[in-house]
Write a protein that holds these residues in place. Structure first.
Motif, PDB file in Angstrom:
ATOM      1  N   MET A 111      25.849 -47.944 -22.285  1.00  0.00           N
ATOM      2  CA  MET A 111      24.779 -48.450 -21.432  1.00  0.00           C
ATOM      3  C   MET A 111      24.767 -47.672 -20.122  1.00  0.00           C
ATOM      4  SD  MET A 111      23.300 -50.723 -23.102  1.00  0.00           S
ATOM      5  CE  MET A 111      23.313 -52.214 -24.018  1.00  0.00           C
ATOM      6  N   CYS A 112      23.553 -47.532 -19.565  1.00  0.00           N
ATOM      7  CA  CYS A 112      23.407 -46.759 -18.341  1.00  0.00           C
ATOM      8  C   CYS A 112      22.202 -47.269 -17.557  1.00  0.00           C
ATOM      9  CB  CYS A 112      23.255 -45.283 -18.671  1.00  0.00           C
ATOM     10  SG  CYS A 112      21.740 -44.904 -19.565  1.00  0.00           S
ATOM     11  N   THR A 113      22.007 -46.669 -16.396  1.00  0.00           N
ATOM     12  CA  THR A 113      20.862 -46.967 -15.547  1.00  0.00           C
ATOM     13  C   THR A 113      20.021 -45.709 -15.423  1.00  0.00           C
ATOM     14  OG1 THR A 113      22.122 -48.601 -14.294  1.00  0.00           O
ATOM     15  CG2 THR A 113      20.164 -47.706 -13.238  1.00  0.00           C
ATOM     16  N   ILE A 114      18.700 -45.886 -15.524  1.00  0.00           N
ATOM     17  CA  ILE A 114      17.798 -44.763 -15.313  1.00  0.00           C
ATOM     18  C   ILE A 114      16.839 -45.100 -14.177  1.00  0.00           C
ATOM     19  CG2 ILE A 114      17.929 -43.828 -17.651  1.00  0.00           C
ATOM     20  CD1 ILE A 114      15.232 -45.166 -18.264  1.00  0.00           C
ATOM     21  N   LEU A 115      16.365 -44.059 -13.519  1.00  0.00           N
ATOM     22  CA  LEU A 115      15.357 -44.195 -12.482  1.00  0.00           C
ATOM     23  C   LEU A 115      14.064 -43.627 -13.053  1.00  0.00           C
ATOM     24  CD1 LEU A 115      15.750 -43.526  -8.749  1.00  0.00           C
ATOM     25  CD2 LEU A 115      13.850 -42.475  -9.948  1.00  0.00           C
ATOM     26  N   LEU A 116      13.006 -44.427 -13.012  1.00  0.00           N
ATOM     27  CA  LEU A 116      11.713 -44.013 -13.541  1.00  0.00           C
ATOM     28  C   LEU A 116      10.694 -43.872 -12.425  1.00  0.00           C
ATOM     29  CD1 LEU A 116      11.161 -46.295 -16.686  1.00  0.00           C
ATOM     30  CD2 LEU A 116      11.966 -43.946 -16.637  1.00  0.00           C
ATOM     31  N   SER A 117       9.895 -42.823 -12.484  1.00  0.00           N
ATOM     32  CA  SER A 117       8.752 -42.659 -11.593  1.00  0.00           C
ATOM     33  C   SER A 117       7.574 -43.398 -12.221  1.00  0.00           C
ATOM     34  CB  SER A 117       8.394 -41.174 -11.449  1.00  0.00           C
ATOM     35  OG  SER A 117       9.406 -40.478 -10.777  1.00  0.00           O
ATOM     36  N   ILE A 118       7.001 -44.323 -11.458  1.00  0.00           N
ATOM     37  CA  ILE A 118       5.906 -45.151 -11.968  1.00  0.00           C
ATOM     38  C   ILE A 118       4.807 -45.202 -10.906  1.00  0.00           C
ATOM     39  CG2 ILE A 118       5.268 -47.431 -12.841  1.00  0.00           C
ATOM     40  CD1 ILE A 118       8.231 -47.867 -13.571  1.00  0.00           C
ATOM     41  N   HIS A 119       3.563 -45.059 -11.332  1.00  0.00           N
ATOM     42  CA  HIS A 119       2.433 -45.117 -10.409  1.00  0.00           C
ATOM     43  C   HIS A 119       2.356 -46.498  -9.749  1.00  0.00           C
ATOM     44  CE1 HIS A 119       0.696 -41.222 -11.361  1.00  0.00           C
ATOM     45  NE2 HIS A 119       0.950 -41.471 -12.636  1.00  0.00           N
ATOM     46  N   PRO A 120       1.992 -46.544  -8.466  1.00  0.00           N
ATOM     47  CA  PRO A 120       1.967 -47.815  -7.720  1.00  0.00           C
ATOM     48  C   PRO A 120       1.175 -48.930  -8.386  1.00  0.00           C
ATOM     49  CG  PRO A 120       1.681 -45.986  -6.217  1.00  0.00           C
ATOM     50  CD  PRO A 120       1.647 -45.404  -7.608  1.00  0.00           C
ATOM     51  N   GLU A 121       0.046 -48.614  -9.021  1.00  0.00           N
ATOM     52  CA  GLU A 121      -0.744 -49.678  -9.656  1.00  0.00           C
ATOM     53  C   GLU A 121       0.044 -50.368 -10.778  1.00  0.00           C
ATOM     54  OE1 GLU A 121      -3.979 -48.374 -12.510  1.00  0.00           O
ATOM     55  OE2 GLU A 121      -3.489 -46.435 -11.617  1.00  0.00           O
ATOM     56  N   PHE A 122       0.864 -49.596 -11.483  1.00  0.00           N
ATOM     57  CA  PHE A 122       1.673 -50.178 -12.558  1.00  0.00           C
ATOM     58  C   PHE A 122       2.911 -50.874 -12.006  1.00  0.00           C
ATOM     59  CE2 PHE A 122      -0.380 -46.510 -14.860  1.00  0.00           C
ATOM     60  CZ  PHE A 122      -1.406 -47.290 -15.379  1.00  0.00           C
ATOM     61  N   VAL A 123       3.435 -50.362 -10.904  1.00  0.00           N
ATOM     62  CA  VAL A 123       4.568 -51.026 -10.240  1.00  0.00           C
ATOM     63  C   VAL A 123       4.149 -52.435  -9.836  1.00  0.00           C
ATOM     64  CG1 VAL A 123       6.041 -51.036  -8.191  1.00  0.00           C
ATOM     65  CG2 VAL A 123       5.689 -48.911  -9.459  1.00  0.00           C
ATOM     66  N   GLU A 124       2.967 -52.553  -9.250  1.00  0.00           N
ATOM     67  CA  GLU A 124       2.467 -53.860  -8.820  1.00  0.00           C
ATOM     68  C   GLU A 124       2.349 -54.816 -10.012  1.00  0.00           C
ATOM     69  OE1 GLU A 124       1.595 -56.845  -6.434  1.00  0.00           O
ATOM     70  OE2 GLU A 124       2.156 -54.853  -5.706  1.00  0.00           O
ATOM     71  N   LYS A 125       1.855 -54.306 -11.136  1.00  0.00           N
ATOM     72  CA  LYS A 125       1.723 -55.138 -12.330  1.00  0.00           C
ATOM     73  C   LYS A 125       3.092 -55.546 -12.885  1.00  0.00           C
ATOM     74  CE  LYS A 125      -2.822 -53.515 -13.769  1.00  0.00           C
ATOM     75  NZ  LYS A 125      -3.617 -52.944 -14.857  1.00  0.00           N
ATOM     76  N   ILE A 126       4.082 -54.668 -12.768  1.00  0.00           N
ATOM     77  CA  ILE A 126       5.446 -55.015 -13.187  1.00  0.00           C
ATOM     78  C   ILE A 126       5.983 -56.122 -12.287  1.00  0.00           C
ATOM     79  CG2 ILE A 126       7.836 -54.192 -13.264  1.00  0.00           C
ATOM     80  CD1 ILE A 126       6.667 -51.443 -14.195  1.00  0.00           C
ATOM     81  N   MET A 127       5.778 -55.969 -10.992  1.00  0.00           N
ATOM     82  CA  MET A 127       6.295 -56.942 -10.025  1.00  0.00           C
ATOM     83  C   MET A 127       5.654 -58.313 -10.181  1.00  0.00           C
ATOM     84  SD  MET A 127       8.699 -55.610  -8.361  1.00  0.00           S
ATOM     85  CE  MET A 127       9.349 -54.067  -8.957  1.00  0.00           C
ATOM     86  N   ASN A 128       4.366 -58.358 -10.550  1.00  0.00           N
ATOM     87  CA  ASN A 128       3.717 -59.671 -10.673  1.00  0.00           C
ATOM     88  C   ASN A 128       3.785 -60.244 -12.093  1.00  0.00           C
ATOM     89  OD1 ASN A 128       1.521 -58.678 -12.215  1.00  0.00           O
ATOM     90  ND2 ASN A 128       0.231 -58.368 -10.417  1.00  0.00           N
ATOM     91  N   GLY A 129       4.462 -59.539 -13.020  1.00  0.00           N
ATOM     92  CA  GLY A 129       4.663 -60.063 -14.368  1.00  0.00           C
ATOM     93  C   GLY A 129       3.566 -59.761 -15.363  1.00  0.00           C
ATOM     94  N   GLU A 130       2.529 -59.069 -14.922  1.00  0.00           N
ATOM     95  CA  GLU A 130       1.423 -58.719 -15.812  1.00  0.00           C
ATOM     96  C   GLU A 130       1.825 -57.621 -16.803  1.00  0.00           C
ATOM     97  OE1 GLU A 130      -3.058 -56.835 -15.372  1.00  0.00           O
ATOM     98  OE2 GLU A 130      -2.124 -57.720 -13.619  1.00  0.00           O
ATOM     99  N   LYS A 131       2.752 -56.769 -16.388  1.00  0.00           N
ATOM    100  CA  LYS A 131       3.211 -55.639 -17.212  1.00  0.00           C
ATOM    101  C   LYS A 131       4.702 -55.825 -17.485  1.00  0.00           C
ATOM    102  CE  LYS A 131       2.914 -50.500 -17.037  1.00  0.00           C
ATOM    103  NZ  LYS A 131       3.362 -50.300 -18.335  1.00  0.00           N
ATOM    104  N   LYS A 132       5.017 -56.114 -18.739  1.00  0.00           N
ATOM    105  CA  LYS A 132       6.416 -56.329 -19.119  1.00  0.00           C
ATOM    106  C   LYS A 132       6.975 -55.194 -19.969  1.00  0.00           C
ATOM    107  CE  LYS A 132       6.170 -61.283 -18.675  1.00  0.00           C
ATOM    108  NZ  LYS A 132       6.391 -62.596 -19.261  1.00  0.00           N
ATOM    109  N   PHE A 133       6.143 -54.171 -20.196  1.00  0.00           N
ATOM    110  CA  PHE A 133       6.568 -53.004 -20.967  1.00  0.00           C
ATOM    111  C   PHE A 133       6.264 -51.744 -20.180  1.00  0.00           C
ATOM    112  CE2 PHE A 133       5.797 -56.261 -24.137  1.00  0.00           C
ATOM    113  CZ  PHE A 133       6.898 -56.141 -24.957  1.00  0.00           C
ATOM    114  N   GLU A 134       7.227 -50.854 -20.112  1.00  0.00           N
ATOM    115  CA  GLU A 134       7.014 -49.540 -19.492  1.00  0.00           C
ATOM    116  C   GLU A 134       7.040 -48.513 -20.609  1.00  0.00           C
ATOM    117  OE1 GLU A 134       6.238 -46.461 -16.991  1.00  0.00           O
ATOM    118  OE2 GLU A 134       5.884 -48.600 -16.737  1.00  0.00           O
TER     119      GLU A 134
END
Length: 122
Positions: free
Chosen positions: A1-24
């Protein structure tokens, strides 16, 4: 197991943060299986704003992955189809326990010099 850092566009980051987007979605699977994703919001934010645990990783035909993820994809089908155009495999990281940092973090604080094109192990 490891940790990765992903570059994500701000509009999708916002959707991840508010629970609308649960898949990257990604076009390439990592060699090591990540259990955590550090979320870097691309321009104009240009900072690490949070993290999420990886609940599951789906790797399959893009149409099959869409059928499993569409309700919490955070994107419409047209965007998804265009993103995976001519790809035989789609990767979807299912996110859980998403945390937004109180203060955004600079890439250099993780020892990363520049935003990854796709991902970087940390």
């Amino acid at each position: 197991m490891c940790t990765i850092l992903l570059s994500i566009h701000p509009e999708f980051v916002e959707k991840i943060m508010n629970g609308e987007k649960k898949f990257e979605f990604r076009k390439v699977i990592t060699k090591k299986k990540p259990n955590k994703i550090i979320i870097y919001s691309t321009s104009p934010i240009c900072k690490i704003i949070g993290e999420a645990e990886v609940e599951d990783i789906l790797v399959d035909d893009p149409e099959l992955v869409w059928n499993e993820t569409k309700n919490f994809s955070g994107v419409n089908k047209e965007f998804y189809i265009e993103y995976f155009n001519d790809k035989e495999i789609a990767v979807a990281y299912k996110l859980k326990n998403v945390v937004k940092y109180e203060e955004p973090i600079m890439l250099k604080d993780y020892g990363v010099k520049s935003a990854p094109q796709s991902f970087v192990y940390v």
